[in-house]
Enzyme design. Structure first.
Site, PDB file in Angstrom:
ATOM      1  N   GLU A   1      -7.110 -21.494 -17.371  1.00  0.00           N
ATOM      2  CA  GLU A   1      -7.404 -21.933 -16.003  1.00  0.00           C
ATOM      3  C   GLU A   1      -8.402 -23.089 -16.027  1.00  0.00           C
ATOM      4  O   GLU A   1      -9.339 -23.093 -16.820  1.00  0.00           O
ATOM      5  CB  GLU A   1      -7.996 -20.784 -15.176  1.00  0.00           C
TER       6      GLU A   1
ATOM      7  N   ASN B   1      -0.413   4.571  -0.075  1.00  0.00           N
ATOM      8  CA  ASN B   1      -1.041   5.809   0.405  1.00  0.00           C
ATOM      9  C   ASN B   1      -1.702   5.709   1.780  1.00  0.00           C
ATOM     10  O   ASN B   1      -2.398   6.635   2.208  1.00  0.00           O
ATOM     11  CB  ASN B   1      -2.060   6.322  -0.620  1.00  0.00           C
TER      12      ASN B   1
ATOM     13  N   ASP C   1      -9.564 -16.480 -16.643  1.00  0.00           N
ATOM     14  CA  ASP C   1     -10.234 -16.855 -15.398  1.00  0.00           C
ATOM     15  C   ASP C   1     -11.577 -17.530 -15.668  1.00  0.00           C
ATOM     16  O   ASP C   1     -12.431 -16.968 -16.360  1.00  0.00           O
ATOM     17  CB  ASP C   1     -10.458 -15.619 -14.531  1.00  0.00           C
TER      18      ASP C   1
ATOM     19  N   ASP D   1       0.846  -1.194   0.000  1.00  0.00           N
ATOM     20  CA  ASP D   1       0.000   0.000   0.000  1.00  0.00           C
ATOM     21  C   ASP D   1       0.880   1.242   0.000  1.00  0.00           C
ATOM     22  O   ASP D   1       1.763   1.389   0.850  1.00  0.00           O
ATOM     23  CB  ASP D   1      -0.902  -0.031   1.235  1.00  0.00           C
TER      24      ASP D   1
ATOM     25  N   ASP E   1      -5.230 -10.901 -15.694  1.00  0.00           N
ATOM     26  CA  ASP E   1      -6.411 -11.746 -15.640  1.00  0.00           C
ATOM     27  C   ASP E   1      -7.451 -11.254 -16.639  1.00  0.00           C
ATOM     28  O   ASP E   1      -7.710 -10.045 -16.725  1.00  0.00           O
ATOM     29  CB  ASP E   1      -7.027 -11.709 -14.237  1.00  0.00           C
TER      30      ASP E   1
ATOM     31  N   ASP F   1      -1.826  -1.250  -3.842  1.00  0.00           N
ATOM     32  CA  ASP F   1      -2.164  -0.504  -5.048  1.00  0.00           C
ATOM     33  C   ASP F   1      -1.026  -0.565  -6.070  1.00  0.00           C
ATOM     34  O   ASP F   1       0.032  -1.157  -5.814  1.00  0.00           O
ATOM     35  CB  ASP F   1      -2.501   0.941  -4.700  1.00  0.00           C
TER      36      ASP F   1
ATOM     37  N   HIS G   1      -4.030 -17.430  -5.451  1.00  0.00           N
ATOM     38  CA  HIS G   1      -4.936 -16.631  -4.622  1.00  0.00           C
ATOM     39  C   HIS G   1      -6.177 -17.391  -4.186  1.00  0.00           C
ATOM     40  O   HIS G   1      -6.911 -16.913  -3.315  1.00  0.00           O
ATOM     41  CB  HIS G   1      -5.346 -15.377  -5.385  1.00  0.00           C
ATOM     42  N   ASP G   2      -6.447 -18.542  -4.793  1.00  0.00           N
ATOM     43  CA  ASP G   2      -7.615 -19.349  -4.430  1.00  0.00           C
ATOM     44  C   ASP G   2      -7.256 -20.539  -3.547  1.00  0.00           C
ATOM     45  O   ASP G   2      -8.097 -21.412  -3.311  1.00  0.00           O
ATOM     46  CB  ASP G   2      -8.313 -19.862  -5.696  1.00  0.00           C
TER      47      ASP G   2
ATOM     48  N   ASP H   1      -4.178   3.801   2.885  1.00  0.00           N
ATOM     49  CA  ASP H   1      -5.607   3.493   3.019  1.00  0.00           C
ATOM     50  C   ASP H   1      -5.856   2.033   3.368  1.00  0.00           C
ATOM     51  O   ASP H   1      -6.999   1.597   3.482  1.00  0.00           O
ATOM     52  CB  ASP H   1      -6.377   3.883   1.754  1.00  0.00           C
TER      53      ASP H   1
END
Length: 582
Positions: free
Chosen positions: A288, A56, A233, A54, A131, A62, A355-356, A58
């Site tokens: 995929e 910034n 995907d 990150d 993706d 990003d 990520h899954d 928040d």
């Protein structure tokens, strides 16, 4: 006449020599799949942007955060980055619900930031894979807003609808819906729409050529910007049998088989290739969930079919909560049967996490203090020494582990939350469910990247969108950067080794000691070079029978501080050896 005979003899000799040479080249290519491509040789590093860095404060990773870490990414030795979705999205499924395919999600930055990122990657010799999420869109996409406004709207057929006056549609199971119902009633037009995933992810109607052309335009937009390819995907589900037949009871346990067998799927891929991909010959594509068998997977990437490049099948990671649920012998058989199908043509991916999935250490190794480093190094050795393109998930290079959250409030993932509240409605055992999620939840692999021992692991100066794993003070990149024997530096070493030895990319794979329940052993051979890879997948010492003579051989990599050949028939816990066999 004599000169004529000489000329004929010379001519025949040349022809014979050429045919012999051609035959030998053909055999070599056939036996080791030597049709060289950059994407076959690449090590691809997957970045989950929301959790990477990150910039910034928040609490959300990003694009500028990734830009700030490009030198770190380059230092890994990788060749390409696969970036999870960064498109405009209401974020119901962390960006896999796209409301505008040509804009950047505000959480991640701007298109100008993207252009800087792409330029920075290319300047460092790193390619960018994005993706392509086109089995479904967001329900906030303008197409769907229009489609649900009227049955006569020109975008109506961009999605799958069922008029309510015909009664309820044939039951379809949903991955993410609380009630597992894939048909959602929509009052404005008194109809049901289809969503295989979240109800905020309506499925696109690929049977409509206008929709297909819209997707092709989107692909051209990004390829013209200079990206280097797409990971497709959930595309295995794009084609639907629109007669909506009844499916057998329990079909959701074989969902790839029943949802991934659409009647026109390969027609659409071949059309996509003709209309788009063939115009960008250096771009790579990844399929995929490519089928339910090696033969199915081959259909996606057989060069003669002109569809996609790399098959990314799930059979090797769909083993339950951990490797012991399947057993190493069956695990080896999965990889071996795919390699056998792909030995002459087509190309596979090799991966253990994304990520899954939960963290690879927890699924295939051990996160205990004694074995976390050893098992992580062993698993990295596996991913980088098998035949196929290596896909490696961010954070695994420093040995990140499952977060093991205790409360549903700690989870943000639509999958975990909907399953929890669906179970709650049915009066199920919520404690047991949460205990299981400590091992299986997708968010185990999505916790913020652990950069250093400062607050929030150096990921953000604000409140992170997802809790940081509490082990960040001892597991982080800064600590490992300064330790020559760390998991991070071991990963760099094996990446370098893969580039140094083409046999690890293109070489023939041969499984050894097939029935050994603890050791995965194999050789890689190419043009007179032979490497032996020995991997102990257990926390015990293990015997191995290789049938390989070790005289004059040398160890070129080990995950233990000291190793000798000594006709290695016993491997230490989670030991990984690469031996150059003379």
């Amino acid at each position: 006449m004599k000169n004529l005979h000489v000329k004929i003899a010379i001519y025949l000799t040349i022809i014979f020599s050429f045919n012999m040479s051609y035959s030998q080249v053909t055999v070599t290519k056939s036996s080791s799949n030597l049709d060289k491509k950059w994407w076959k040789e690449a090590v691809i590093y997957q970045i989950y942007p929301r959790s990477f860095k990150d910039s910034n404060g928040d609490g959300v990773g990003d694009l500028k955060g990734i830009i700030s870490k490009l030198d770190y990414i380059k230092s890994l030795g990788i060749d390409a980055v696969w970036l999870n979705p960064i498109y405009e999205s209401p974020n119901d499924d962390n960006g896999y619900d796209i409301s505008n395919y040509r804009e950047i999600m505000k959480d991640f930055g701007t298109m100008e930031d993207f252009d800087v990122l792409l330029k920075g990657m290319h300047a460092r010799g790193i390619k960018l894979i994005m993706d392509l999420v086109v089995n479904h869109s967001s329900d906030e996409h303008e197409w769907f807003k229009q489609a649900r406004s009227s049955r006569d709207n020109k975008y109506r057929d961009y999605y799958h609808w069922w008029p309510a006056e015909k009664g309820k549609p044939t039951y379809r199971w949903s991955f993410f819906d609380v009630n597992s119902e894939a048909w959602k009633y929509d009052a404005p037009t008194n109809s049901y729409y289809l969503h295989y995933f979240s109800q905020k992810q309506p499925d696109l109607n690929w049977e409509n050529p206008k929709l297909r052309n819209e997707v092709y335009d989107i692909m051209r937009f990004w390829l013209d910007k200079g990206i280097d390819g797409f990971r497709m995907d959930a595309f295995q589900f794009a084609s639907k049998d629109t007669t909506w037949p009844e499916l057998p009871k329990g079909y959701e346990k074989q969902i790839e088989k029943y949802y991934g067998k659409g009647p026109h799927l390969h027609e659409y891929l071949q059309e996509m290739n003709r209309e788009v991909l063939s115009k960008y010959p250096n771009a790579m594509t990844v399929a995929e969930g490519a089928g339910t068998s090696p033969k199915d997977a081959m259909e996606f990437v057989d060069p003669d079919r002109k569809e996609l490049n790399i098959a990314y099948h799930f059979e090797s990671v769909s083993v339950g909560d951990c490797l012991s649920d399947l057993g190493l012998v069956k695990f080896k058989n999965i990889f071996s049967k795919y390699d056998e199908e792909f030995k002459d043509k087509g190309w596979l991916s090799i991966f253990l996490a994304n990520h899954d999935q939960p963290r690879m250490i927890n699924k295939f190794g051990s996160d205990t203090p004694e074995f976390r480093e050893l098992s992580s190094k062993m698993l990295s050795t596996f991913v980088l020494t098998m035949r196929g393109t290596s896909f490696y998930y961010n954070g695994d290079e420093i040995g990140m582990t499952n977060a093991k959250f205790n409360s549903i409030d700690d989870y943000q993932d639509v999958d975990t939350r909907n399953k929890y509240f669906g179970l709650k409605q049915k009066g199920g055992d919520l404690s047991a469910f949460l205990e299981g999620q400590k091992q299986t939840s997708r968010e185990n692999g999505r916790t913020p990247f652990q950069w250093d021992a400062s607050k929030n692991a150096g990921f953000t100066t604000g409140k992170p969108w997802l809790k940081v794993n509490q082990n960040y003070t001892t597991v982080n990149a800064e600590i490992e950067e300064n330790n020559p024997n760390s998991i991070l530096n071991y990963f760099r070493k094996i990446v370098k080794l893969r580039k140094q030895y083409p046999v690890l990319v293109y070489g023939k794979y041969t499984l050894l000691d097939k029935e050994n329940p603890k050791v995965f052993a194999y050789t890689r051979e190419l043009e007179g070079k032979k490497l032996l890879v020995l991997l102990n997948f257990s926390s015990d010492s293990a015997n191995v029978k290789t049938g390989v003579e070790f005289e004059n051989s040398k160890i070129i990599s080990s995950n233990y501080p000291t190793s000798t050949i000594n006709n290695r028939s016993v491997l230490r816990p989670y030991e990984a050896l690469i031996v150059e066999v003379k």
